[in-house]
Every structure is written in structure tokens, then in C-alpha cells.
Design a protein around this motif. Structure first.
Motif, short mmCIF file in Angstrom:
data_model
loop_
_atom_site.label_atom_id
_atom_site.label_comp_id
_atom_site.label_asym_id
_atom_site.label_seq_id
_atom_site.Cartn_x
_atom_site.Cartn_y
_atom_site.Cartn_z
N TYR A 15 -3.99 13.10 0.94
CA TYR A 15 -3.80 11.56 2.35
C TYR A 15 -2.90 12.01 3.07
CZ TYR A 15 -4.91 7.38 3.00
OH TYR A 15 -5.68 5.84 3.45
N ARG A 16 -1.71 12.38 3.40
CA ARG A 16 -0.88 12.96 4.43
C ARG A 16 -1.69 13.21 5.52
NH1 ARG A 16 3.94 14.02 0.23
NH2 ARG A 16 4.37 11.36 -0.13
N LYS A 45 -4.12 -3.28 -2.34
CA LYS A 45 -3.17 -4.14 -2.68
C LYS A 45 -3.93 -3.78 -4.87
CE LYS A 45 -2.20 -9.41 -3.96
NZ LYS A 45 -2.90 -10.48 -2.88
N PRO A 46 -5.12 -4.18 -5.35
CA PRO A 46 -5.54 -3.67 -6.46
C PRO A 46 -4.89 -2.77 -6.77
CG PRO A 46 -7.19 -4.15 -4.90
CD PRO A 46 -6.56 -3.73 -4.18
N ILE A 47 -4.71 -1.24 -6.37
CA ILE A 47 -3.99 -0.09 -6.99
C ILE A 47 -3.02 -0.32 -6.71
CG2 ILE A 47 -3.61 2.82 -6.23
CD1 ILE A 47 -6.78 3.23 -4.80
N TYR A 48 -1.41 -0.57 -6.03
CA TYR A 48 -0.90 -1.02 -6.01
C TYR A 48 -0.25 -1.67 -7.33
CZ TYR A 48 4.18 -3.19 -5.10
OH TYR A 48 5.13 -4.04 -5.44
N ASN A 49 -1.50 -2.89 -7.41
CA ASN A 49 -1.01 -3.77 -8.55
C ASN A 49 -0.58 -2.88 -10.04
OD1 ASN A 49 -0.31 -6.10 -7.16
ND2 ASN A 49 -2.66 -6.50 -7.49
N LYS A 55 2.80 3.04 -14.10
CA LYS A 55 3.09 3.69 -13.11
C LYS A 55 2.37 4.98 -12.82
CE LYS A 55 6.99 6.22 -14.69
NZ LYS A 55 8.51 6.17 -15.00
N ASP A 56 1.55 5.21 -14.58
CA ASP A 56 0.99 6.46 -14.27
C ASP A 56 -0.66 6.02 -14.56
OD1 ASP A 56 3.02 7.96 -14.16
OD2 ASP A 56 3.88 8.06 -16.17
N SER A 57 -0.98 5.48 -13.90
CA SER A 57 -2.49 4.23 -14.59
C SER A 57 -3.35 5.12 -13.77
CB SER A 57 -2.53 3.69 -13.59
OG SER A 57 -4.26 2.85 -13.77
N ILE A 58 -3.88 5.81 -14.67
CA ILE A 58 -5.80 7.19 -15.01
C ILE A 58 -6.24 6.11 -13.73
CG2 ILE A 58 -6.87 8.65 -15.88
CD1 ILE A 58 -4.28 9.15 -16.28
N LYS A 59 -6.30 4.87 -14.01
CA LYS A 59 -7.51 4.24 -13.60
C LYS A 59 -7.05 3.58 -11.62
CE LYS A 59 -10.14 -0.25 -12.47
NZ LYS A 59 -11.01 0.04 -11.48
N ALA A 60 -5.83 3.90 -11.28
CA ALA A 60 -4.91 3.66 -9.83
C ALA A 60 -5.84 5.13 -9.74
CB ALA A 60 -3.76 3.48 -10.73
N VAL A 66 -11.15 7.70 -4.82
CA VAL A 66 -12.36 6.77 -4.28
C VAL A 66 -12.30 6.79 -2.71
CG1 VAL A 66 -13.48 4.70 -4.62
CG2 VAL A 66 -13.46 6.48 -6.75
N MET A 67 -10.74 6.16 -2.84
CA MET A 67 -10.33 4.92 -1.99
C MET A 67 -10.50 5.91 -0.39
SD MET A 67 -7.09 3.29 0.06
CE MET A 67 -6.19 4.52 -0.25
N VAL A 68 -9.80 6.74 -0.39
CA VAL A 68 -9.58 8.07 0.39
C VAL A 68 -11.44 8.69 0.89
CG1 VAL A 68 -8.86 10.09 1.39
CG2 VAL A 68 -6.91 8.13 -0.51
#
Length: 80
Positions: A15-16, A45-49, A55-60, A66-68
Motif C-alpha cells: 500500500y505504501r 475508521k472501521p479498520i482502525y476501530n 491489533k492482530d485482527s484478521i478482519k481488519a 479489500v479497501m486497497v
């Protein structure tokens, strides 16, 4: 010591490279502020939350990928 999830770290690295291209394209749009607000509200914002909770959220990680992909498909031409 902080745990780093390798897949997420790799996605961040990609992403960078991709983000500046997406930002440059969005900046050419008349409603760039609205586009950035939409990206924040509906993606970041949802990803941040999720990360704040775990911090290791698989959903995040999945949502980030998906966002990228969605932003790349929407704002970048094929092959960039």
C-alpha cells in the motif's frame, strides 16, 4: 514487544507503493475532500476501530486488503 502479523506487514508495504498513486488520482477529482471523507468513514475508521480492539485482527487485515483492491480498481488504470 509488539507482535507483527507478516501478511499485514506485507500488505502495508504494498500500500505504501500504491497509496501515493491513488492519492494523486483522487487529488485530481473535483470532490476530493468528499472522496477522502468517504474512504475514512467507510474503510479506514472501521479498520482502525478493529485494530484498536485487537491489533492482530484478521478482519481488519481482510478489510484493509479489500479497501486497497477497491481503491486501486476505482482510481488506477490497469498495470499501475
Amino acid at each position: 514487544m509488539r507482535n507483527v502479523v507478516p501478511d499485514f506487514t506485507t500488505a502495508c508495504g504494498r500500500y505504501r507503493v500504491t497509496a501515493p498513486k491513488i492519492v494523486a488520482e483522487i487529488d485530481t477529482k473535483e470532490d476530493s475532500k468528499g472522496i477522502y471523507k468517504d474512504i475514512w468513514d467507510n474503510h479506514l475508521k472501521p479498520i482502525y476501530n478493529l485494530i484498536v480492539k485487537d491489533k492482530d485482527s484478521i478482519k481488519a487485515q481482510d478489510d484493509y486488503r479489500v479497501m486497497v483492491r477497491e481503491l486501486s480498481n476505482k482510481y488506477l488504470k490497469k498495470g499501475e
